[in-house]
Write an enzyme that holds these catalytic residues in place. Structure first.
Site, PDB file in Angstrom:
ATOM      1  N   HIS A  11     -15.463   3.001  -9.890  1.00 59.87           N
ATOM      2  CA  HIS A  11     -15.897   3.955  -8.932  1.00 59.87           C
ATOM      3  C   HIS A  11     -16.373   5.218  -9.660  1.00 59.87           C
ATOM      4  CE1 HIS A  11     -11.359   4.313  -9.284  1.00 59.87           C
ATOM      5  NE2 HIS A  11     -11.711   5.536  -9.616  1.00 59.87           N
ATOM      6  N   HIS A  40     -16.496   9.277  -9.278  1.00 59.61           N
ATOM      7  CA  HIS A  40     -16.260  10.502  -8.668  1.00 59.61           C
ATOM      8  C   HIS A  40     -17.456  11.366  -8.548  1.00 59.61           C
ATOM      9  CE1 HIS A  40     -11.775   9.769  -8.645  1.00 59.61           C
ATOM     10  NE2 HIS A  40     -12.146   9.113  -9.969  1.00 59.61           N
ATOM     11  N   ASP A  82     -13.078  11.201  -1.094  1.00 63.85           N
ATOM     12  CA  ASP A  82     -11.803  10.743  -1.590  1.00 63.85           C
ATOM     13  C   ASP A  82     -10.754  11.190  -0.993  1.00 63.85           C
ATOM     14  OD1 ASP A  82     -11.065  10.201  -4.938  1.00 63.85           O
ATOM     15  OD2 ASP A  82      -9.405  11.323  -3.262  1.00 63.85           O
ATOM     16  N   ASN A 121     -13.209   7.291 -14.656  1.00 65.17           N
ATOM     17  CA  ASN A 121     -12.100   6.890 -15.367  1.00 65.17           C
ATOM     18  C   ASN A 121     -12.111   5.511 -15.759  1.00 65.17           C
ATOM     19  OD1 ASN A 121     -11.421   9.803 -15.109  1.00 65.17           O
ATOM     20  ND2 ASN A 121     -10.344   9.441 -13.332  1.00 65.17           N
TER      21      ASN A 121
HETATM   22  P1  DGP Z   1      -9.041   7.009 -10.409  1.00 62.60           P
HETATM   23  O1  DGP Z   1      -7.793   8.030 -10.573  1.00 62.60           O
HETATM   24  O2  DGP Z   1     -10.409   7.420 -11.057  1.00 62.60           O
HETATM   25  O3  DGP Z   1      -8.793   5.640 -10.360  1.00 62.60           O
HETATM   26  O4  DGP Z   1      -9.508   7.579  -8.825  1.00 62.60           O
HETATM   27  C1  DGP Z   1      -8.992   6.904  -7.681  1.00 62.60           C
HETATM   28  C2  DGP Z   1      -9.273   7.676  -6.604  1.00 62.60           C
HETATM   29  O5  DGP Z   1      -9.159   7.175  -5.434  1.00 62.60           O
HETATM   30  C3  DGP Z   1      -8.536   8.881  -6.354  1.00 62.60           C
HETATM   31  O6  DGP Z   1      -8.902  10.213  -6.479  1.00 62.60           O
HETATM   32  C4  DGP Z   1      -7.724   8.758  -5.088  1.00 62.60           C
HETATM   33  C5  DGP Z   1      -8.703   7.718  -4.177  1.00 62.60           C
HETATM   34  N1  DGP Z   1      -8.005   6.972  -3.265  1.00 62.60           N
HETATM   35  C6  DGP Z   1      -7.015   6.190  -3.560  1.00 62.60           C
HETATM   36  N2  DGP Z   1      -6.740   5.411  -2.585  1.00 62.60           N
HETATM   37  C7  DGP Z   1      -7.415   5.795  -1.551  1.00 62.60           C
HETATM   38  C8  DGP Z   1      -7.651   5.447  -0.107  1.00 62.60           C
HETATM   39  O7  DGP Z   1      -7.197   4.794   0.201  1.00 62.60           O
HETATM   40  N3  DGP Z   1      -8.735   5.992   0.415  1.00 62.60           N
HETATM   41  C9  DGP Z   1      -9.628   6.913  -0.214  1.00 62.60           C
HETATM   42  N4  DGP Z   1     -10.614   7.675   0.712  1.00 62.60           N
HETATM   43  N5  DGP Z   1      -9.361   7.465  -1.359  1.00 62.60           N
HETATM   44  C10 DGP Z   1      -8.512   6.748  -2.248  1.00 62.60           C
END
Ligand code: DGP
Length: 113
Positions: free
Chosen positions: A99, A101, A30, A86
């Protein structure tokens, strides 16, 4: 089906720290970690939310959970980790590509808030 940043990561159009990949899923770090270990495990199929999944997604949903456990083992955190999904904006979802986590490496309190 809606396009998100995760589709670009799947297609390797933008970089990500990928730790696992197979025909059904991808796992990567993340970008905004909430714990020392914070991995996202995503299906390659674009399913926006768990609540959008259909019967045919049974296999891929099970696969994600199995892989989450295997990845936790690989990372050496099999006895203490948390999986979070989420579902929807009010539940904290910001990227509308399903996704999981995987959080570990620190004490994880309950309730999560
Ligand atoms: P949620 O809030 O459950 O939709 O989580 C989305 C997650 O995705 C958040 O923790 C940050 C991560 N995230 C968003 N954009 C990117 C990205 O471009 N690259 C990576 N590695 N993670 C990302």
């Amino acid at each position: 089906m809606s396009e998100t940043i995760f589709n670009k990561i799947i297609r390797k159009e933008i970089p990500a720290d990928i730790i696992y990949e197979d025909e059904l899923c991808l796992a990567f770090k993340d970008v905004n970690p909430q714990a020392p270990i914070h991995i996202l495990i995503i299906p390659k199929k674009s399913i926006p939310k768990v609540s959008d999944a259909v019967k045919d997604d049974h296999n891929v949903l099970g696969h994600l959970l199995l892989k989450a456990g295997e990845i936790a083992n690989t990372l050496g955190v099999k006895d203490a980790f948390r999986l979070v999904i989420n579902n929807g904006e009010d539940a904290g979802q910001t990227v509308f590509h399903l996704h999981i986590h995987l959080l570990a490496g620190r004490r994880l309190n309950w309730p999560p808030g």
